[in-house]
Design a protein around this motif. Structure first.
Motif, PDB file in Angstrom:
ATOM      1  N   PHE A 167      -7.585  -7.673 -17.713  1.00 56.03           N
ATOM      2  CA  PHE A 167      -7.966  -9.080 -17.639  1.00 56.03           C
ATOM      3  C   PHE A 167      -7.963  -9.713 -19.028  1.00 56.03           C
ATOM      4  O   PHE A 167      -7.446 -10.815 -19.218  1.00 56.03           O
ATOM      5  CB  PHE A 167      -9.346  -9.215 -16.989  1.00 56.03           C
ATOM      6  CG  PHE A 167      -9.784 -10.635 -16.804  1.00 56.03           C
ATOM      7  CD1 PHE A 167      -9.290 -11.397 -15.753  1.00 56.03           C
ATOM      8  CD2 PHE A 167     -10.689 -11.211 -17.680  1.00 56.03           C
ATOM      9  CE1 PHE A 167      -9.687 -12.714 -15.590  1.00 56.03           C
ATOM     10  CE2 PHE A 167     -11.092 -12.523 -17.526  1.00 56.03           C
ATOM     11  CZ  PHE A 167     -10.592 -13.286 -16.478  1.00 56.03           C
ATOM     12  N   HIS A 168      -8.512  -9.002 -20.010  1.00 54.99           N
ATOM     13  CA  HIS A 168      -8.552  -9.508 -21.382  1.00 54.99           C
ATOM     14  C   HIS A 168      -7.131  -9.702 -21.924  1.00 54.99           C
ATOM     15  O   HIS A 168      -6.825 -10.739 -22.529  1.00 54.99           O
ATOM     16  CB  HIS A 168      -9.341  -8.551 -22.278  1.00 54.99           C
ATOM     17  CG  HIS A 168      -9.415  -8.973 -23.699  1.00 54.99           C
ATOM     18  ND1 HIS A 168     -10.160 -10.041 -24.126  1.00 54.99           N
ATOM     19  CD2 HIS A 168      -8.812  -8.479 -24.807  1.00 54.99           C
ATOM     20  CE1 HIS A 168     -10.012 -10.188 -25.427  1.00 54.99           C
ATOM     21  NE2 HIS A 168      -9.212  -9.245 -25.869  1.00 54.99           N
ATOM     22  N   GLU A 169      -6.245  -8.715 -21.696  1.00 60.22           N
ATOM     23  CA  GLU A 169      -4.866  -8.819 -22.172  1.00 60.22           C
ATOM     24  C   GLU A 169      -4.144 -10.000 -21.525  1.00 60.22           C
ATOM     25  O   GLU A 169      -3.442 -10.755 -22.206  1.00 60.22           O
ATOM     26  CB  GLU A 169      -4.107  -7.526 -21.878  1.00 60.22           C
ATOM     27  CG  GLU A 169      -4.555  -6.349 -22.717  1.00 60.22           C
ATOM     28  CD  GLU A 169      -3.948  -5.034 -22.257  1.00 60.22           C
ATOM     29  OE1 GLU A 169      -3.179  -5.019 -21.270  1.00 60.22           O
ATOM     30  OE2 GLU A 169      -4.257  -3.995 -22.884  1.00 60.22           O
ATOM     31  N   LYS A 170      -4.307 -10.164 -20.231  1.00 57.67           N
ATOM     32  CA  LYS A 170      -3.633 -11.259 -19.522  1.00 57.67           C
ATOM     33  C   LYS A 170      -4.199 -12.610 -19.941  1.00 57.67           C
ATOM     34  O   LYS A 170      -3.460 -13.591 -20.035  1.00 57.67           O
ATOM     35  CB  LYS A 170      -3.742 -11.080 -18.003  1.00 57.67           C
ATOM     36  CG  LYS A 170      -3.031  -9.858 -17.494  1.00 57.67           C
ATOM     37  CD  LYS A 170      -1.543  -9.919 -17.810  1.00 57.67           C
ATOM     38  CE  LYS A 170      -0.814  -8.679 -17.327  1.00 57.67           C
ATOM     39  NZ  LYS A 170       0.596  -8.676 -17.678  1.00 57.67           N
ATOM     40  N   THR A 171      -5.506 -12.665 -20.219  1.00 55.31           N
ATOM     41  CA  THR A 171      -6.114 -13.910 -20.682  1.00 55.31           C
ATOM     42  C   THR A 171      -5.559 -14.304 -22.045  1.00 55.31           C
ATOM     43  O   THR A 171      -5.268 -15.476 -22.294  1.00 55.31           O
ATOM     44  CB  THR A 171      -7.651 -13.765 -20.751  1.00 55.31           C
ATOM     45  OG1 THR A 171      -8.125 -13.415 -19.456  1.00 55.31           O
ATOM     46  CG2 THR A 171      -8.317 -15.036 -21.200  1.00 55.31           C
ATOM     47  N   GLU A 172      -5.384 -13.317 -22.921  1.00 56.30           N
ATOM     48  CA  GLU A 172      -4.796 -13.602 -24.233  1.00 56.30           C
ATOM     49  C   GLU A 172      -3.366 -14.110 -24.087  1.00 56.30           C
ATOM     50  O   GLU A 172      -2.969 -15.057 -24.767  1.00 56.30           O
ATOM     51  CB  GLU A 172      -4.826 -12.352 -25.119  1.00 56.30           C
ATOM     52  CG  GLU A 172      -6.151 -12.106 -25.775  1.00 56.30           C
ATOM     53  CD  GLU A 172      -6.077 -11.007 -26.826  1.00 56.30           C
ATOM     54  OE1 GLU A 172      -4.969 -10.601 -27.229  1.00 56.30           O
ATOM     55  OE2 GLU A 172      -7.155 -10.551 -27.239  1.00 56.30           O
ATOM     56  N   ARG A 176     -11.096  -4.656 -16.780  1.00 52.93           N
ATOM     57  CA  ARG A 176     -11.580  -5.547 -17.840  1.00 52.93           C
ATOM     58  C   ARG A 176     -10.559  -5.648 -18.967  1.00 52.93           C
ATOM     59  O   ARG A 176     -10.268  -6.741 -19.467  1.00 52.93           O
ATOM     60  CB  ARG A 176     -12.923  -5.028 -18.373  1.00 52.93           C
ATOM     61  CG  ARG A 176     -13.622  -5.958 -19.321  1.00 52.93           C
ATOM     62  CD  ARG A 176     -14.954  -5.384 -19.821  1.00 52.93           C
ATOM     63  NE  ARG A 176     -15.861  -5.023 -18.738  1.00 52.93           N
ATOM     64  CZ  ARG A 176     -16.250  -3.779 -18.464  1.00 52.93           C
ATOM     65  NH1 ARG A 176     -15.839  -2.761 -19.182  1.00 52.93           N
ATOM     66  NH2 ARG A 176     -17.085  -3.545 -17.465  1.00 52.93           N
ATOM     67  N   THR A 177      -9.988  -4.521 -19.357  1.00 51.26           N
ATOM     68  CA  THR A 177      -8.975  -4.511 -20.410  1.00 51.26           C
ATOM     69  C   THR A 177      -7.747  -5.310 -19.994  1.00 51.26           C
ATOM     70  O   THR A 177      -7.231  -6.130 -20.761  1.00 51.26           O
ATOM     71  CB  THR A 177      -8.572  -3.062 -20.750  1.00 51.26           C
ATOM     72  OG1 THR A 177      -9.720  -2.373 -21.238  1.00 51.26           O
ATOM     73  CG2 THR A 177      -7.475  -3.018 -21.794  1.00 51.26           C
ATOM     74  N   THR A 212      -3.463 -17.629 -22.955  1.00 51.86           N
ATOM     75  CA  THR A 212      -3.879 -18.503 -24.054  1.00 51.86           C
ATOM     76  C   THR A 212      -2.694 -18.837 -24.949  1.00 51.86           C
ATOM     77  O   THR A 212      -2.491 -19.996 -25.324  1.00 51.86           O
ATOM     78  CB  THR A 212      -4.999 -17.838 -24.872  1.00 51.86           C
ATOM     79  OG1 THR A 212      -6.122 -17.613 -24.016  1.00 51.86           O
ATOM     80  CG2 THR A 212      -5.418 -18.696 -26.051  1.00 51.86           C
TER      81      THR A 212
END
Length: 81
Positions: A62-67, A59-60, A70
């Motif tokens: 995924f969140h970092e890669k999504t940022e 989850r962490t 973006t």
């Protein structure tokens, strides 16, 4: 979470490691049958903790890669007037 299923080869390798650990660190002999019971116990009782930590790590990431994605998309934006 589904039950942890190990292949026969993986089980055999882990049994050997448990037996070696008991012999080297605890100066005790443990049979293969007992080692397999330990594997089952750890998988049932401790496995979910490792599983949940793996999910939290995913989850962490995924969140970092999504940022990152973006920000990369924002860099592609063209100025408007």
């Amino acid at each position: 979470m589904t039950d942890i299923k190990l292949s026969k080869d993986d089980t055999a390798r882990i049994v050997a490691k448990i037996k070696d650990y008991f012999a080297d660190e605890l100066d005790q002999d443990i049979g293969g049958f007992e080692a397999e019971f330990l594997i089952d116990f750890f998988a049932k009782e401790i496995g979910p903790h490792f599983y949940n930590q793996g999910l939290a790590d995913a989850r962490t990431l995924f969140h970092e890669k999504t940022e990152e994605l973006t920000y990369q998309i924002q860099e592609l934006e063209k100025p408007t007037s």
